[in-house]
Scaffold this active site. Structure first.
Site, PDB file in Angstrom:
ATOM      1  N   ARG A  51       0.871  -1.176   0.000  1.00 14.89           N
ATOM      2  CA  ARG A  51       0.000   0.000   0.000  1.00 14.89           C
ATOM      3  C   ARG A  51       0.906   1.223   0.000  1.00 14.89           C
ATOM      4  NH1 ARG A  51      -2.462   3.589   3.596  1.00 14.89           N
ATOM      5  NH2 ARG A  51      -4.558   4.242   2.974  1.00 14.89           N
TER       6      ARG A  51
ATOM      7  N   LYS B 132      -4.734   5.921   8.298  1.00  9.40           N
ATOM      8  CA  LYS B 132      -5.609   6.262   7.185  1.00  9.40           C
ATOM      9  C   LYS B 132      -6.551   7.379   7.606  1.00  9.40           C
ATOM     10  CE  LYS B 132      -8.473   3.979   3.674  1.00  9.40           C
ATOM     11  NZ  LYS B 132      -9.083   2.698   3.253  1.00  9.40           N
TER      12      LYS B 132
ATOM     13  N   SER C  26     -12.422  -3.689   1.072  1.00  8.82           N
ATOM     14  CA  SER C  26     -12.637  -3.056   2.370  1.00  8.82           C
ATOM     15  C   SER C  26     -14.132  -2.829   2.575  1.00  8.82           C
ATOM     16  CB  SER C  26     -11.900  -1.717   2.437  1.00  8.82           C
ATOM     17  OG  SER C  26     -10.511  -1.904   2.349  1.00  8.82           O
TER      18      SER C  26
END
Length: 267
Positions: free
Chosen positions: A92, A190, A161
């Site tokens: 990521r 995040k 997700s």
């Protein structure tokens, strides 16, 4: 006679495919799930490779900013996480140029392949295709799992997700292989990521038959309590800062793996 058998087979396959959204009792038609992996291309649901939900046990998610903070390359961080016991890795990388990302992804793919650990790419289907990654993980604002499947084909792993039962159900309909649910705890990794808590995690797990990995603020102090929830399809935890925002990635990973293993042994 042969034609009659083929016609009957086609009819049954078509009926199962088009009845995919029917429910029996509290969930989707579980008794027929194995038939969704028919070899006939129009009816492929999920990945054709034997995706093992147990690979979600200790899910390492990289972060380039954290790696830079500690002077780690992406490759070194991934290698250290695997050495410590990570069972799956997701790249990521939001703050890296595409060319550099692809080069790192190819190197990480070699590392993961040699260790038998799946490598997934966050969001970037193009990078996943170019480095032949094992799959992709997408969020609610990304392209759907259904569209990703069209691009990657039936042999790759796709994760989605989810924060709500409705999102979990849609991911299943779109052919996802697993769900990522969070944030379970508050996290700064995040932005704009609401905390679901245990109740939110339970709601998503109970709404789906797909394997689930919990994410968000999980570390060595609370990972055990997540797995102690005892939800049948909760297969593991996904961790970012508790692994990669540390000086020694392998040590932190090994410690967390030991905690999770202890909980599993007591279950």
């Amino acid at each position: 006679m042969l034609n009659a058998v083929q016609v009957a087979k086609n009819f049954v396959e078509s009926a199962l495919h088009h009845s995919k959204d029917l429910v029996i009792g509290n969930g989707p038609q579980g008794p027929f799930d194995h038939l969704f992996r028919l070899r006939c291309p129009p009816y492929n649901i999920g990945s054709q490779q034997r995706f093992n939900p147990d690979s979600l046990f200790l899910y390492a998610v990289t972060d380039s900013r954290m790696n830079k903070r500690w002077g780690h390359s992406i490759e070194d961080a991934v290698k250290a996480a695997i050495e410590g016991g990570a069972t799956i890795v997701q790249l990521r990388e939001k703050d890296i140029e595409s060319r550099a990302f692809l080069e790192a992804a190819k190197a990480c793919m070699d590392i993961c392949k040699s260790s038998g650990v799946p490598l997934l790419i966050n969001d970037r289907v193009d990078i996943a295709l170019a480095c032949n990654a094992d799959g992709v993980h997408v969020g609610q604002s990304d392209i759907s799992a259904r569209e990703v499947r069209k691009l990657l084909g039936p042999g790759k792993i796709i994760g989605v997700s989810c924060k709500t039962p409705a999102q979990a159900e849609q991911a299943w309909r779109d052919g996802a292989d697993y769900l990522g649910c969070g944030g379970v705890f508050p996290t700064t990794t995040k932005a704009n990521n609401p905390t679901l808590g245990f109740e939110g995690l339970k709601a998503v797990c109970l709404a789906s038959k797909l394997p689930v990995v919990a994410i968000g603020g999980i570390n060595a102090t609370n990972a055990g309590s997540v797995m102690e929830l005892g939800l049948p399809n909760l297969k593991g935890v996904a961790v970012v800062s508790a692994l990669f925002d540390r000086e020694c990635v392998s040590t932190e990973t090994r410690n967390l793996r030991s905690i999770l293993t202890s909980v599993r042994c007591l279950a």
